[in-house]
Write a protein that holds these residues in place. Structure first.
Motif, PDB file in Angstrom:
ATOM      1  N   SER A   1       0.881   6.271   9.494  1.00 32.29           N
ATOM      2  CA  SER A   1      -0.394   5.652   9.139  1.00 32.29           C
ATOM      3  C   SER A   1      -0.845   4.694  10.238  1.00 32.29           C
ATOM      4  O   SER A   1      -0.030   4.190  11.020  1.00 32.29           O
ATOM      5  CB  SER A   1      -0.295   4.894   7.808  1.00 32.29           C
ATOM      6  N   ARG A   2      -2.142   4.464  10.276  1.00 27.72           N
ATOM      7  CA  ARG A   2      -2.728   3.412  11.110  1.00 27.72           C
ATOM      8  C   ARG A   2      -3.662   2.588  10.245  1.00 27.72           C
ATOM      9  O   ARG A   2      -4.592   3.121   9.636  1.00 27.72           O
ATOM     10  CB  ARG A   2      -3.476   3.968  12.310  1.00 27.72           C
ATOM     11  N   ASP A   3      -3.423   1.270  10.181  1.00 30.90           N
ATOM     12  CA  ASP A   3      -4.270   0.330   9.454  1.00 30.90           C
ATOM     13  C   ASP A   3      -4.962  -0.577  10.455  1.00 30.90           C
ATOM     14  O   ASP A   3      -4.302  -1.177  11.324  1.00 30.90           O
ATOM     15  CB  ASP A   3      -3.446  -0.512   8.482  1.00 30.90           C
ATOM     16  N   THR A   4      -6.281  -0.696  10.337  1.00 36.23           N
ATOM     17  CA  THR A   4      -7.068  -1.506  11.261  1.00 36.23           C
ATOM     18  C   THR A   4      -7.814  -2.588  10.493  1.00 36.23           C
ATOM     19  O   THR A   4      -8.481  -2.302   9.494  1.00 36.23           O
ATOM     20  CB  THR A   4      -8.084  -0.639  12.024  1.00 36.23           C
TER      21      THR A   4
ATOM     22  N   ALA B   1      -2.168  -4.840   3.824  1.00 35.44           N
ATOM     23  CA  ALA B   1      -3.055  -4.134   2.900  1.00 35.44           C
ATOM     24  C   ALA B   1      -3.841  -5.098   2.018  1.00 35.44           C
ATOM     25  O   ALA B   1      -4.876  -4.734   1.479  1.00 35.44           O
ATOM     26  CB  ALA B   1      -2.252  -3.162   2.038  1.00 35.44           C
TER      27      ALA B   1
ATOM     28  N   SER C   1      -4.660  -3.806  14.814  1.00 34.22           N
ATOM     29  CA  SER C   1      -4.258  -2.665  14.003  1.00 34.22           C
ATOM     30  C   SER C   1      -2.737  -2.549  13.999  1.00 34.22           C
ATOM     31  O   SER C   1      -2.051  -3.127  14.849  1.00 34.22           O
ATOM     32  CB  SER C   1      -4.883  -1.365  14.533  1.00 34.22           C
TER      33      SER C   1
ATOM     34  N   LEU D   1      -8.872  -5.232   5.476  1.00 41.65           N
ATOM     35  CA  LEU D   1      -8.714  -3.877   5.975  1.00 41.65           C
ATOM     36  C   LEU D   1     -10.073  -3.234   6.215  1.00 41.65           C
ATOM     37  O   LEU D   1     -10.958  -3.263   5.356  1.00 41.65           O
ATOM     38  CB  LEU D   1      -7.921  -3.048   4.958  1.00 41.65           C
TER      39      LEU D   1
ATOM     40  N   SER E   1      -8.145   2.856   7.436  1.00 41.60           N
ATOM     41  CA  SER E   1      -6.761   3.258   7.235  1.00 41.60           C
ATOM     42  C   SER E   1      -6.690   4.775   7.191  1.00 41.60           C
ATOM     43  O   SER E   1      -7.438   5.425   6.451  1.00 41.60           O
ATOM     44  CB  SER E   1      -6.212   2.677   5.926  1.00 41.60           C
TER      45      SER E   1
ATOM     46  N   THR F   1      -3.822   7.949   6.833  1.00 44.52           N
ATOM     47  CA  THR F   1      -2.446   8.247   6.447  1.00 44.52           C
ATOM     48  C   THR F   1      -2.240   9.750   6.376  1.00 44.52           C
ATOM     49  O   THR F   1      -3.085  10.467   5.830  1.00 44.52           O
ATOM     50  CB  THR F   1      -2.110   7.625   5.084  1.00 44.52           C
TER      51      THR F   1
ATOM     52  N   LYS G   1       0.827  -1.215   0.000  1.00 47.80           N
ATOM     53  CA  LYS G   1       0.000   0.000   0.000  1.00 47.80           C
ATOM     54  C   LYS G   1       0.858   1.261   0.000  1.00 47.80           C
ATOM     55  O   LYS G   1       0.603   2.219  -0.736  1.00 47.80           O
ATOM     56  CB  LYS G   1      -0.920   0.006   1.224  1.00 47.80           C
TER      57      LYS G   1
END
Length: 285
Positions: free
Chosen positions: A226-229, A199, A236, A203, A206, A208, A2
């Protein structure tokens, strides 16, 4: 994957709006991390004029996982047209691993590009085939679970008169079923053995933010967070990156970045360090 795609799209958009002549950008890049994950990416962007363009990407990620190594691939085709105050864009593609996770992706959106500001809003749709394993062994029982998800991504970027650039975007998906009851430990262990594979998984959200600080000779320092959950309360990952963007010759750009990611919940709280390199070559027809 990503993070590399975001950087690639940002660099390719710089080609648009600079000339009325047909122009192109082609590039290649890779990412590696200290958890035995590796991603490769190639891309192409064709601008017919300062309003219309086509783009394509092809990528693959390999990572050590149980019971077999995970090998995901991703491809996409996109088009955009800027009518003036408002532009439209669309992109379709596929991502994942046919044996574990396979997703058909569609995006349509609108954007506004000005001298300093750019705003965009996108509608996203995913059609997913998820394979659930009862255990992480070769003889485990596998159940196929179809999923659908609708999402929205919004974002903006601003470039100051001193050529500083600031950007932010937020993505959210809503799934058609509750994923928290599907055996989350096995989903996470199989699909996200490293943060490079997050990614391509389930997901849910997200966020960013980024900044580009100009340096001498058309060089720039880039900073990002960034935070991806994942959906279903599966965990996350928080990431930070620092990069160096520099010209290579008359028509090329090289984007190098070093970052660290740290997960929580089922993903685990170990820190992963990753390195990415992306080279883009520009030209006129």
């Amino acid at each position: 994957m990503k993070k590399m795609l975001v950087a690639a799209v940002a660099l390719c958009l710089a080609v648009d709006g600079q000339t009325d002549e047909p122009a192109y950008a082609i590039g290649a890049g890779f990412s590696i991390d200290n958890a035995d994950g590796m991603t490769g990416l190639i891309l192409a962007d064709l601008s017919f004029n300062d309003a219309a363009s086509l783009s394509a990407t092809l990528g693959t990620t390999r990572a050590a996982a149980e019971p077999d190594d995970l090998a995901t691939r991703e491809w996409s085709l996109g088009a955009r047209y800027d009518f003036g105050p408002i532009g439209v864009e669309a992109r379709g593609g596929q991502t994942g691993d046919p044996d574990d996770f396979d997703a058909d992706d569609l995006m349509v959106g609108i954007f506004h590009s000005g001298d300093q500001w750019r705003f965009f809003a996108q509608y996203l749709e995913r059609d997913i085939d998820l394979s659930l394993r009862t255990t992480l062994t070769r003889d485990s029982f596998v159940v196929s679970v179809p999923l659908k998800a609708d999402g929205v991504r919004v974002g903006a970027s601003f470039r100051s008169k001193g050529n500083w650039r600031f950007s932010a975007n937020h993505l959210r998906y809503d799934y058609d079923r509750d994923l928290s009851i599907l055996g989350g430990r096995f989903i996470v262990s199989r699909l996200t053995p490293t943060t490079l594979t997050l990614a391509t998984s389930l997901l849910e959200e997200s966020t960013t933010v980024g900044m580009e600080i100009p340096q001498r000779g058309n060089r720039a320092v880039t900073l990002g967070a960034s935070r991806d959950t994942l959906a279903g309360n599966l965990g996350s990952v928080d990431s930070i990156t620092v990069g160096w963007l520099t010209p290579i010759g008359q028509r090329g750009d090289l984007d190098l970045s070093l970052g660290a990611s740290r997960g929580d919940d089922l993903i685990g709280d170990e820190t992963t360090v990753f390195f990415s390199a992306l080279y883009l070559f520009y030209g006129l027809f």
